[in-house]
Design a protein around this motif. Structure first.
Motif, PDB file in Angstrom:
ATOM      1  N   ASN A 161       0.853  -1.188   0.000  1.00 33.67           N
ATOM      2  CA  ASN A 161       0.000   0.000   0.000  1.00 33.67           C
ATOM      3  C   ASN A 161       0.891   1.242   0.000  1.00 33.67           C
ATOM      4  OD1 ASN A 161       0.830   0.445   2.744  1.00 33.67           O
ATOM      5  ND2 ASN A 161      -0.756  -0.988   3.408  1.00 33.67           N
ATOM      6  N   SER A 162       0.276   2.406  -0.094  1.00 36.69           N
ATOM      7  CA  SER A 162       1.060   3.642  -0.219  1.00 36.69           C
ATOM      8  C   SER A 162       1.902   3.918   1.026  1.00 36.69           C
ATOM      9  CB  SER A 162       0.132   4.828  -0.504  1.00 36.69           C
ATOM     10  OG  SER A 162      -0.835   4.951   0.519  1.00 36.69           O
ATOM     11  N   ASP A 163       1.432   3.495   2.205  1.00 35.35           N
ATOM     12  CA  ASP A 163       2.210   3.720   3.430  1.00 35.35           C
ATOM     13  C   ASP A 163       3.523   2.942   3.404  1.00 35.35           C
ATOM     14  OD1 ASP A 163       0.312   5.406   4.475  1.00 35.35           O
ATOM     15  OD2 ASP A 163      -0.720   3.858   5.625  1.00 35.35           O
ATOM     16  N   ARG A 164       3.467   1.687   2.926  1.00 33.93           N
ATOM     17  CA  ARG A 164       4.695   0.898   2.843  1.00 33.93           C
ATOM     18  C   ARG A 164       5.650   1.473   1.804  1.00 33.93           C
ATOM     19  NH1 ARG A 164       4.933  -5.372   2.942  1.00 33.93           N
ATOM     20  NH2 ARG A 164       7.064  -4.718   3.358  1.00 33.93           N
ATOM     21  N   ILE A 165       5.082   1.891   0.664  1.00 34.57           N
ATOM     22  CA  ILE A 165       5.913   2.517  -0.366  1.00 34.57           C
ATOM     23  C   ILE A 165       6.591   3.767   0.196  1.00 34.57           C
ATOM     24  CG2 ILE A 165       5.872   3.698  -2.595  1.00 34.57           C
ATOM     25  CD1 ILE A 165       5.402   0.842  -3.091  1.00 34.57           C
ATOM     26  N   LEU A 166       5.840   4.563   0.954  1.00 33.97           N
ATOM     27  CA  LEU A 166       6.391   5.796   1.542  1.00 33.97           C
ATOM     28  C   LEU A 166       7.530   5.474   2.500  1.00 33.97           C
ATOM     29  CD1 LEU A 166       6.229   8.859   1.858  1.00 33.97           C
ATOM     30  CD2 LEU A 166       4.491   8.520   3.635  1.00 33.97           C
ATOM     31  N   GLN A 167       7.375   4.422   3.316  1.00 36.95           N
ATOM     32  CA  GLN A 167       8.439   4.034   4.249  1.00 36.95           C
ATOM     33  C   GLN A 167       9.726   3.684   3.505  1.00 36.95           C
ATOM     34  OE1 GLN A 167       6.819   0.777   6.499  1.00 36.95           O
ATOM     35  NE2 GLN A 167       5.877   2.094   8.043  1.00 36.95           N
ATOM     36  N   VAL A 168       9.570   2.904   2.443  1.00 38.99           N
ATOM     37  CA  VAL A 168      10.744   2.476   1.673  1.00 38.99           C
ATOM     38  C   VAL A 168      11.426   3.673   1.011  1.00 38.99           C
ATOM     39  CG1 VAL A 168      11.501   1.103  -0.306  1.00 38.99           C
ATOM     40  CG2 VAL A 168       9.829   0.168   1.282  1.00 38.99           C
TER      41      VAL A 168
END
Length: 254
Positions: A161-168
């Motif tokens: 999801n976008s939150d995981r992408i943002l973390q990476v």
């Protein structure tokens, strides 16, 4: 793949107590995502900008000239800063009076200015079997003469999801620019799965006579190393079966 297999077998058999019971080849799916994102440039608010924002918050300012007289600063310079504040969403005109936006109030309170940067694109590589994002390949994937089957414990859950992408992206892209300003990934605009790579892996089912243990070794051709995550997955599912299978076979041969 044949040369790689031979090299790995020779390495594993350097210990005379070790036997290779079986070997196999299969592929691991790795998903490629095209990601669009924006960063912001963060800097400490200077005194003049803070004074201007306080003036907009506490008094009715209609023109740059009014603020120029109040702060004793060149009108052209004030006009340029007002235009920049409008462009970055810190202030807006409301009934011909400059007012702070919600963003303007927040940045005045923190004393930190967030300036949006241009939209950027990048690629991310995700392995569902590991539930991890991987670095880009450093060498091309080897070709196999045979058609490989899918890894039998491949994970087909959609955990992205976008939150995981943002973390990476934050871990990879946050830092300082050439002028020493902090740049931070602010939001992910979009992410699209473009292709699924088939990553060949070499599996060896092993037995150590001295320690009396069965175990797996798996060579990951993307990471170019033994893959402990995959080895643990296989051992958890099959280690007991291996002992039953090969212990029974040994008894029959005797």
């Amino acid at each position: 793949m044949d040369k790689l297999t031979q090299r790995l077998r020779a390495s594993l058999l350097e210990n005379p107590a070790v036997q290779i019971k079986e070997s196999a080849q299969w592929y691991l799916p790795v998903e490629t995502f095209d990601v669009a994102f924006k960063r912001v440039k963060r800097s400490k608010m200077d005194i003049l900008m803070k004074m201007m924002l306080l003036a907009f918050e506490q008094t009715s300012i209609r023109r740059a000239a009014n603020l120029s007289e109040m702060l004793l600063v060149e009108e052209l310079f004030i006009a340029d800063l007002i235009e920049k504040m409008q462009r970055t969403g810190l202030i807006r005109l409301e009934k011909e009076i400059y007012k702070l936006t919600t963003k303007g109030h927040q940045q005045l309170q923190t004393g930190i200015i967030d300036e949006e940067m241009e939209e950027e694109w990048t690629e991310l590589f995700y392995s569902p079997g590991h539930d991890k994002f991987w670095p880009a390949m450093t060498v091309p994937l080897p070709e196999s003469d045979e058609e490989l089957t899918l890894y039998r414990y491949a994970n087909d859950q959609d955990l992205i999801n976008s939150d995981r992408i943002l973390q990476v992206l934050s871990a990879r892209e946050d830092g300082l620019d050439e002028n020493g300003f902090q740049t931070v990934v602010a939001n992910v605009l979009s992410f699209d799965k473009r292709v699924v790579e088939q990553v060949p892996c070499l599996e060896f089912r092993m037995y150590n006579k001295e320690q009396d243990i069965f175990y797996a070794r798996v060579w990951n051709t993307w990471l170019e190393r033994w893959d402990e995550t995959l080895e643990n997955q296989i051992e958890e599912q099959e280690q007991v079966k291996w002992r039953e299978k090969w212990t029974a076979a040994a008894e029959v041969s005797e």
